[in-house]
Motif scaffolding. Sequence first.
Motif, mmCIF file in Angstrom:
data_model
loop_
_atom_site.group_PDB
_atom_site.id
_atom_site.type_symbol
_atom_site.label_atom_id
_atom_site.label_comp_id
_atom_site.label_asym_id
_atom_site.label_seq_id
_atom_site.Cartn_x
_atom_site.Cartn_y
_atom_site.Cartn_z
ATOM 1 N N UNK A 18 40.642 68.749 68.663
ATOM 2 C CA UNK A 18 41.733 68.131 67.466
ATOM 3 C C UNK A 18 41.562 68.988 66.249
ATOM 4 N N UNK A 19 42.687 69.642 66.136
ATOM 5 C CA UNK A 19 42.575 70.381 64.628
ATOM 6 C C UNK A 19 43.036 69.259 63.593
ATOM 7 N N UNK A 20 42.271 69.144 62.548
ATOM 8 C CA UNK A 20 42.785 68.522 61.453
ATOM 9 C C UNK A 20 42.733 69.428 60.154
ATOM 10 N N UNK A 21 43.571 69.006 59.232
ATOM 11 C CA UNK A 21 43.357 69.795 57.860
ATOM 12 C C UNK A 21 44.712 69.507 57.181
ATOM 13 N N UNK A 22 45.079 69.692 56.071
ATOM 14 C CA UNK A 22 46.057 69.504 55.205
ATOM 15 C C UNK A 22 47.311 70.414 55.723
ATOM 16 N N UNK A 92 48.684 66.258 58.899
ATOM 17 C CA UNK A 92 47.817 66.330 58.137
ATOM 18 C C UNK A 92 46.887 64.883 57.652
ATOM 19 N N UNK A 93 47.795 63.578 57.741
ATOM 20 C CA UNK A 93 47.295 62.460 57.383
ATOM 21 C C UNK A 93 46.846 61.553 58.406
ATOM 22 N N UNK A 94 46.615 62.077 59.690
ATOM 23 C CA UNK A 94 46.246 61.504 60.850
ATOM 24 C C UNK A 94 44.594 60.958 60.426
ATOM 25 N N UNK A 95 43.811 61.500 59.505
ATOM 26 C CA UNK A 95 42.322 61.069 59.133
ATOM 27 C C UNK A 95 42.431 59.857 58.307
ATOM 28 N N UNK A 96 43.675 59.404 57.815
ATOM 29 C CA UNK A 96 43.734 58.276 56.792
ATOM 30 C C UNK A 96 43.448 56.868 57.386
ATOM 31 N N UNK A 107 37.396 63.766 71.679
ATOM 32 C CA UNK A 107 37.322 65.172 71.867
ATOM 33 C C UNK A 107 36.543 65.672 70.739
ATOM 34 N N UNK A 108 36.651 66.989 70.327
ATOM 35 C CA UNK A 108 35.993 67.466 69.208
ATOM 36 C C UNK A 108 36.978 67.615 68.120
ATOM 37 N N UNK A 109 36.716 67.183 66.792
ATOM 38 C CA UNK A 109 37.404 67.321 65.852
ATOM 39 C C UNK A 109 37.404 68.473 64.924
ATOM 40 N N UNK A 110 37.879 69.358 64.731
ATOM 41 C CA UNK A 110 37.866 70.595 63.956
ATOM 42 C C UNK A 110 38.614 70.656 62.815
ATOM 43 N N UNK A 154 36.020 66.029 55.998
ATOM 44 C CA UNK A 154 34.613 66.235 56.223
ATOM 45 C C UNK A 154 33.654 65.631 57.202
ATOM 46 N N UNK A 155 34.412 64.523 57.833
ATOM 47 C CA UNK A 155 33.758 63.842 58.795
ATOM 48 C C UNK A 155 33.997 64.391 60.298
ATOM 49 N N UNK A 156 34.684 65.342 60.226
ATOM 50 C CA UNK A 156 34.902 66.543 61.633
ATOM 51 C C UNK A 156 33.713 66.853 62.074
ATOM 52 N N UNK A 157 33.719 67.173 63.447
ATOM 53 C CA UNK A 157 32.491 67.759 64.038
ATOM 54 C C UNK A 157 32.217 69.034 63.682
ATOM 55 N N UNK A 158 33.258 69.754 63.257
ATOM 56 C CA UNK A 158 33.199 71.192 62.822
ATOM 57 C C UNK A 158 34.241 71.724 61.731
ATOM 58 N N UNK A 159 33.727 72.582 60.910
ATOM 59 C CA UNK A 159 34.745 72.994 59.658
ATOM 60 C C UNK A 159 34.780 74.301 59.831
ATOM 61 N N UNK A 160 35.736 74.597 59.722
ATOM 62 C CA UNK A 160 36.086 76.203 59.554
ATOM 63 C C UNK A 160 36.873 76.388 58.358
ATOM 64 N N UNK A 161 36.173 77.269 57.496
ATOM 65 C CA UNK A 161 36.656 77.588 55.916
ATOM 66 C C UNK A 161 37.843 78.838 56.302
ATOM 67 N N UNK A 162 38.875 78.884 55.984
ATOM 68 C CA UNK A 162 39.824 79.576 56.209
ATOM 69 C C UNK A 162 40.219 80.449 54.811
ATOM 70 N N UNK A 163 40.006 81.765 54.980
ATOM 71 C CA UNK A 163 40.430 82.473 53.483
ATOM 72 C C UNK A 163 41.821 83.161 54.120
ATOM 73 N N UNK A 164 41.556 84.533 54.353
ATOM 74 C CA UNK A 164 42.930 85.377 54.618
ATOM 75 C C UNK A 164 42.953 85.324 55.990
ATOM 76 N N UNK A 165 42.363 85.005 57.085
ATOM 77 C CA UNK A 165 42.019 85.295 58.237
ATOM 78 C C UNK A 165 43.596 85.068 59.142
#
Length: 191
Positions: A18-22, A92-96, A107-110, A154-165
């Motif tokens: 599950x991909x979460x983020x803004x 984006x607001x699913x985590x609220x 599953x796994x939250x990323x 920040x409660x996700x199982x895995x955080x992927x910091x994205x810059x210009x990828x």
Amino acid sequence: MAESAPSLKQTLAGRSLYLVGMMGSGKTSTGRPLAERLGYGFVDADAVIEQAAGCSIPQIFDSDGETGFRAIETQVLSAISQRHSLVVATGGGVVTRPENWGLLHHGIVIWLDVERQQLLERLRADDTARPLLQQQDPVAALDALLAERRPLYAEADLTVVIQNETPEQVADGVLQLLPTLLSDPKTRRRD
């Protein structure tokens, strides 16, 4: 050395990602190549919500408000969580909503974490209607959403910091990070 995608798929044992983020963080654009590399199905939860409601997300917000939209979102997430071997781009607001976390943890939250300025640039370049930013000061609205949601993401199982990828590079990064997460006994399948 990173696990190959077929071997990683076996290690995942059907757990969905599950991909979460803004909004604008690239959940859909990253989810497609990630699903393809894993041999998983891909689901854009917002598209499923629109299909289920028979109208667009802005129309749902207009008629039912954010509360009505979140209720539909939870129903859709509940149905999606019954399936396996999926990469799911969430809204984006699913985590609220606390009840959504129980579904996400099937599953796994990323968390796809994109820095604020880059988010602003992406959102300005995207013509997708974003109901929560349809305000007199969309930047202030985004800042308020970031302040509210970052601790939840920040409660996700895995955080992927994205810059210009690119989305493909982000998908590859997720594939490289997942084996480490999966080798941690706390994240093993909850039966």
